[in-house]
Design a protein around this motif. Sequence first.
Motif, PDB file in Angstrom:
ATOM      1  N   THR A 291       0.852  -1.202   0.000  1.00  0.00           N
ATOM      2  CA  THR A 291       0.000   0.000   0.000  1.00  0.00           C
ATOM      3  C   THR A 291       0.881   1.243   0.000  1.00  0.00           C
ATOM      4  OG1 THR A 291      -0.111  -0.136   2.415  1.00  0.00           O
ATOM      5  CG2 THR A 291      -1.920  -1.134   1.176  1.00  0.00           C
ATOM      6  N   THR A 292       1.853   1.282  -0.889  1.00  0.00           N
ATOM      7  CA  THR A 292       2.873   2.337  -0.871  1.00  0.00           C
ATOM      8  C   THR A 292       2.340   3.723  -1.208  1.00  0.00           C
ATOM      9  OG1 THR A 292       3.437   1.756  -3.157  1.00  0.00           O
ATOM     10  CG2 THR A 292       4.732   0.731  -1.403  1.00  0.00           C
ATOM     11  N   SER A 293       1.140   3.829  -1.776  1.00  0.00           N
ATOM     12  CA  SER A 293       0.608   5.138  -2.165  1.00  0.00           C
ATOM     13  C   SER A 293      -0.308   5.748  -1.112  1.00  0.00           C
ATOM     14  CB  SER A 293      -0.151   5.034  -3.497  1.00  0.00           C
ATOM     15  OG  SER A 293       0.725   4.686  -4.551  1.00  0.00           O
ATOM     16  N   LEU A 294      -0.559   5.038  -0.022  1.00  0.00           N
ATOM     17  CA  LEU A 294      -1.476   5.557   0.992  1.00  0.00           C
ATOM     18  C   LEU A 294      -0.996   6.891   1.557  1.00  0.00           C
ATOM     19  CD1 LEU A 294      -2.687   2.562   3.196  1.00  0.00           C
ATOM     20  CD2 LEU A 294      -4.090   4.124   1.858  1.00  0.00           C
ATOM     21  N   GLU A 295      -1.902   7.863   1.594  1.00  0.00           N
ATOM     22  CA  GLU A 295      -1.611   9.176   2.151  1.00  0.00           C
ATOM     23  C   GLU A 295      -2.367   9.423   3.453  1.00  0.00           C
ATOM     24  OE1 GLU A 295      -2.377  12.088  -0.823  1.00  0.00           O
ATOM     25  OE2 GLU A 295      -0.837  11.337  -2.199  1.00  0.00           O
ATOM     26  N   GLU A 296      -3.447   8.675   3.677  1.00  0.00           N
ATOM     27  CA  GLU A 296      -4.244   8.874   4.891  1.00  0.00           C
ATOM     28  C   GLU A 296      -4.816   7.553   5.369  1.00  0.00           C
ATOM     29  OE1 GLU A 296      -8.377  11.072   6.322  1.00  0.00           O
ATOM     30  OE2 GLU A 296      -7.187  11.956   4.697  1.00  0.00           O
ATOM     31  N   ILE A 297      -4.706   7.322   6.676  1.00  0.00           N
ATOM     32  CA  ILE A 297      -5.312   6.155   7.315  1.00  0.00           C
ATOM     33  C   ILE A 297      -6.136   6.653   8.498  1.00  0.00           C
ATOM     34  CG2 ILE A 297      -4.914   4.013   8.576  1.00  0.00           C
ATOM     35  CD1 ILE A 297      -2.327   3.675   7.040  1.00  0.00           C
ATOM     36  N   ASP A 298      -7.411   6.317   8.482  1.00  0.00           N
ATOM     37  CA  ASP A 298      -8.324   6.737   9.545  1.00  0.00           C
ATOM     38  C   ASP A 298      -8.934   5.496  10.189  1.00  0.00           C
ATOM     39  OD1 ASP A 298     -10.296   7.715  11.204  1.00  0.00           O
ATOM     40  OD2 ASP A 298     -11.125   9.123   9.750  1.00  0.00           O
ATOM     41  N   VAL A 299      -8.535   5.208  11.430  1.00  0.00           N
ATOM     42  CA  VAL A 299      -9.109   4.085  12.177  1.00  0.00           C
ATOM     43  C   VAL A 299      -9.668   4.591  13.512  1.00  0.00           C
ATOM     44  CG1 VAL A 299      -7.695   2.298  11.102  1.00  0.00           C
ATOM     45  CG2 VAL A 299      -6.801   3.536  13.079  1.00  0.00           C
ATOM     46  N   GLN A 300     -10.114   5.828  13.527  1.00  0.00           N
ATOM     47  CA  GLN A 300     -10.601   6.451  14.757  1.00  0.00           C
ATOM     48  C   GLN A 300     -11.817   5.720  15.319  1.00  0.00           C
ATOM     49  OE1 GLN A 300     -10.192  11.105  14.631  1.00  0.00           O
ATOM     50  NE2 GLN A 300     -10.734  10.422  12.585  1.00  0.00           N
ATOM     51  N   ASN A 301     -11.803   5.539  16.640  1.00  0.00           N
ATOM     52  CA  ASN A 301     -12.925   5.000  17.406  1.00  0.00           C
ATOM     53  C   ASN A 301     -13.322   3.578  17.027  1.00  0.00           C
ATOM     54  OD1 ASN A 301     -13.465   7.310  19.119  1.00  0.00           O
ATOM     55  ND2 ASN A 301     -14.162   8.350  17.260  1.00  0.00           N
ATOM     56  N   ILE A 302     -12.386   2.820  16.437  1.00  0.00           N
ATOM     57  CA  ILE A 302     -12.620   1.381  16.244  1.00  0.00           C
ATOM     58  C   ILE A 302     -12.082   0.701  17.498  1.00  0.00           C
ATOM     59  CG2 ILE A 302     -12.282  -0.615  14.760  1.00  0.00           C
ATOM     60  CD1 ILE A 302     -11.653   1.223  12.468  1.00  0.00           C
ATOM     61  N   SER A 303     -12.930   0.569  18.496  1.00  0.00           N
ATOM     62  CA  SER A 303     -12.481   0.093  19.810  1.00  0.00           C
ATOM     63  C   SER A 303     -11.988  -1.342  19.775  1.00  0.00           C
ATOM     64  CB  SER A 303     -13.619   0.227  20.825  1.00  0.00           C
ATOM     65  OG  SER A 303     -14.751  -0.530  20.408  1.00  0.00           O
ATOM     66  N   THR A 304     -12.434  -2.119  18.791  1.00  0.00           N
ATOM     67  CA  THR A 304     -12.029  -3.525  18.701  1.00  0.00           C
ATOM     68  C   THR A 304     -10.671  -3.706  18.020  1.00  0.00           C
ATOM     69  OG1 THR A 304     -13.273  -3.690  16.630  1.00  0.00           O
ATOM     70  CG2 THR A 304     -14.401  -4.363  18.656  1.00  0.00           C
ATOM     71  N   LEU A 305     -10.156  -2.654  17.390  1.00  0.00           N
ATOM     72  CA  LEU A 305      -8.896  -2.754  16.650  1.00  0.00           C
ATOM     73  C   LEU A 305      -7.719  -2.584  17.611  1.00  0.00           C
ATOM     74  CD1 LEU A 305      -7.303  -2.958  14.024  1.00  0.00           C
ATOM     75  CD2 LEU A 305      -7.597  -0.494  13.730  1.00  0.00           C
ATOM     76  N   GLY A 306      -6.992  -3.665  17.854  1.00  0.00           N
ATOM     77  CA  GLY A 306      -5.874  -3.621  18.778  1.00  0.00           C
ATOM     78  C   GLY A 306      -4.589  -4.108  18.148  1.00  0.00           C
ATOM     79  N   GLY A 307      -3.585  -4.334  19.005  1.00  0.00           N
ATOM     80  CA  GLY A 307      -2.315  -4.847  18.518  1.00  0.00           C
ATOM     81  C   GLY A 307      -1.453  -3.777  17.878  1.00  0.00           C
ATOM     82  N   SER A 308      -0.629  -4.213  16.950  1.00  0.00           N
ATOM     83  CA  SER A 308       0.340  -3.334  16.298  1.00  0.00           C
ATOM     84  C   SER A 308      -0.023  -3.132  14.831  1.00  0.00           C
ATOM     85  CB  SER A 308       1.741  -3.950  16.405  1.00  0.00           C
ATOM     86  OG  SER A 308       2.684  -3.200  15.684  1.00  0.00           O
ATOM     87  N   LEU A 309       0.223  -1.921  14.323  1.00  0.00           N
ATOM     88  CA  LEU A 309      -0.011  -1.632  12.909  1.00  0.00           C
ATOM     89  C   LEU A 309       1.307  -1.223  12.273  1.00  0.00           C
ATOM     90  CD1 LEU A 309      -1.978  -1.385  10.580  1.00  0.00           C
ATOM     91  CD2 LEU A 309      -2.453   0.963  11.269  1.00  0.00           C
ATOM     92  N   ASP A 310       1.741  -2.004  11.294  1.00  0.00           N
ATOM     93  CA  ASP A 310       3.025  -1.782  10.637  1.00  0.00           C
ATOM     94  C   ASP A 310       2.825  -0.947   9.375  1.00  0.00           C
ATOM     95  OD1 ASP A 310       5.528  -1.830   9.551  1.00  0.00           O
ATOM     96  OD2 ASP A 310       5.813  -4.000   9.740  1.00  0.00           O
TER      97      ASP A 310
END
Length: 652
Positions: A291-310
């Motif tokens: 996903t080398t072209s990604l300019e924005e990532i929005d994961v706000q208020n996803i309470s179930t999303l845990g762990g590490s994001l690389d």
Amino acid sequence: MAKSKWKFRQDDLDTILTVINQGLMKKPYWVEYHDTYEDGTPVWNGEKSVLWNLMEQAYPEERAQMMRRMLAKMEELGGLQKGTHQEKLFAFFDKYHFSVIDNFSSMLYNEDGKLYEKMKLAMLQGKYTNDTDPLGQSLGDGKSPEIAWVKKRIQYLMSKYSFGDYDAKTAEGAITVRTSAQADATTNSIVLRLTPAMKLYPTIAYGTTIMRGARTDAGKPCEITVDINGTSDQQLSVKSADYLLDIGDWSSYVINGALSIIGKRLKRLKLGDEDEQKVKILISSLTLGNTTSLEEIDVQNISTLGGSLDMRGNYRLRRFLAGGSSLTEAHFADGGALEEVNYPATTSYIELKNLDHLTNEKCHVEACASNVMSYFVSGCDSLQPVRMLTEIMDAQAGQTSHALRYVRCVGFNETFTDGRMFDRLSQLVDGTFQGIDAEGQYGNDQYPVLDGTINLTTGAYRDTYDALMTHYPKLKLNIAKWWIRFEDPEVKRICIENWDKDGDGELSMEEAAAVSSIGTMFAKKTFTSLKELEYFGAEVFSSRAFEEVNVSGAIVMPGNCKEVSDGCFFKATVNTIDVPSSVTYLNGTCFMKSKIKNLILRSKTPPKRYGYWEFMGAQIEHVYVPDESVELYRAVNWDAKIPFAPLSKYQG
């Protein structure tokens, strides 16, 4: 070959595929039957073929199946055993077309072009006729644009006929996740808005069902409705995400499980929302592939999303919004374009390397400051990492055992107007923190790593400076002035009230040195310590200056004081009074009726006395003088009760 009804015509192998029959390079990769040019002319010469039009209407699905069989056979003929469907189909063209072009030298093309030019002239003179413009045959040496056109054409045809990466059985280059049967209580469906990077047919696979959207222009959204049927979860797959710019807003979709994102042209990934009430997505993990072209990532208020994001491969990422999620770690590209970060409260690991565009205003650690365990910031020129570090330490100030354990802060040049931040930094050398080496390993550095420059426009405490410089030789500190640290807050209050000239609420060394007279503001009061008086410039301790004072600690007289005035310590109760070697005169009743545990006289020569009642009625346990001067002091006509002792015996 003579008996075959169909054969591959190869007389135009030196002609570029993007050229139309009129010899113009304007045939788009997305051209289909029934498409026309701007002037209304059909692209396909057989547009009015009755046979073809009847076949198209009578056997639409059979025609599509035949095309898929042809594409599959092309992959087989191409001979590429491993790779994507795009690569396998291109291998066919490379084998049967581009490899042949390679056999034509540029000189041959030029000579060939001359012949076609003559044919064009003959055609204009009416001496030659052909259904193809002769000059169109002389453009074959444009191999690079032709390859680009063929690759786009392959992708377009796969999307049109649901082949390869657009097949329900293929997960290559796809975005996959599980969907819940309760997607929408009212419509039992979700609507995906897919924006392609090139003109094609965006495609969704839900379970084993393929849903193909309408032919959509590059940069325009295509809506595809996915009906959520049954009571069990199904896999939802966005096909060939490598050719999508955006997959829309997923925050309101009730989807769960592990979300896998692979899309090298994706620019935005909106899964969450700043409005917590709008977020229904329930993913537990997020994995980013190519996903080398990604300019924005929005994961706000996803309470179930845990762990590490690389995100270490996302060098173009500018905004990462994760507030309200449960992520514990977020790893960014070293030297990326990151401009804004919003950490969730659960973050315990902060690592920022060579991010020149990131500023403190856009790096939000407020929510997680109390939970940060590891802090690694290096080479971020627009960031003030020391300021951020002190904010994190402030947030953990009330903790019994602070969460922060590992620190590396390198490559900063910060200016502060509040010298109290030095006290916070001095805590880093109390033994409860460790460093991080350049590779991110813990335990190799006993103390946190600080390597940079701090400029202080106001004052700082010298003892803090000394502590920092002992452990951080690479730390450069530029201090405007030195403040005096008072042990007793009441002593500080009196000093600030009387001698703080610049109004900064502190007494600097310069301000203390300018004090020529102390007066009687300390008389008849109780203090824990007055040893800070050693920095004052008073040459004479005024009469009655410490009358009836009660000091449980020490009074250290200024280093340039010459005289102790009459009655200066009259009836004073002090643990220790330290008289500097500069004092040459003890006046009258200076220690009369005082109670002193330790009196230190540092002058090698006994001070002169006004009379013989300086110590009249005084109770002094020990009088310490320089070792070599003990007998000299005893020889002077002092009160016989004064217990002189060598200064080396003093244990204060």
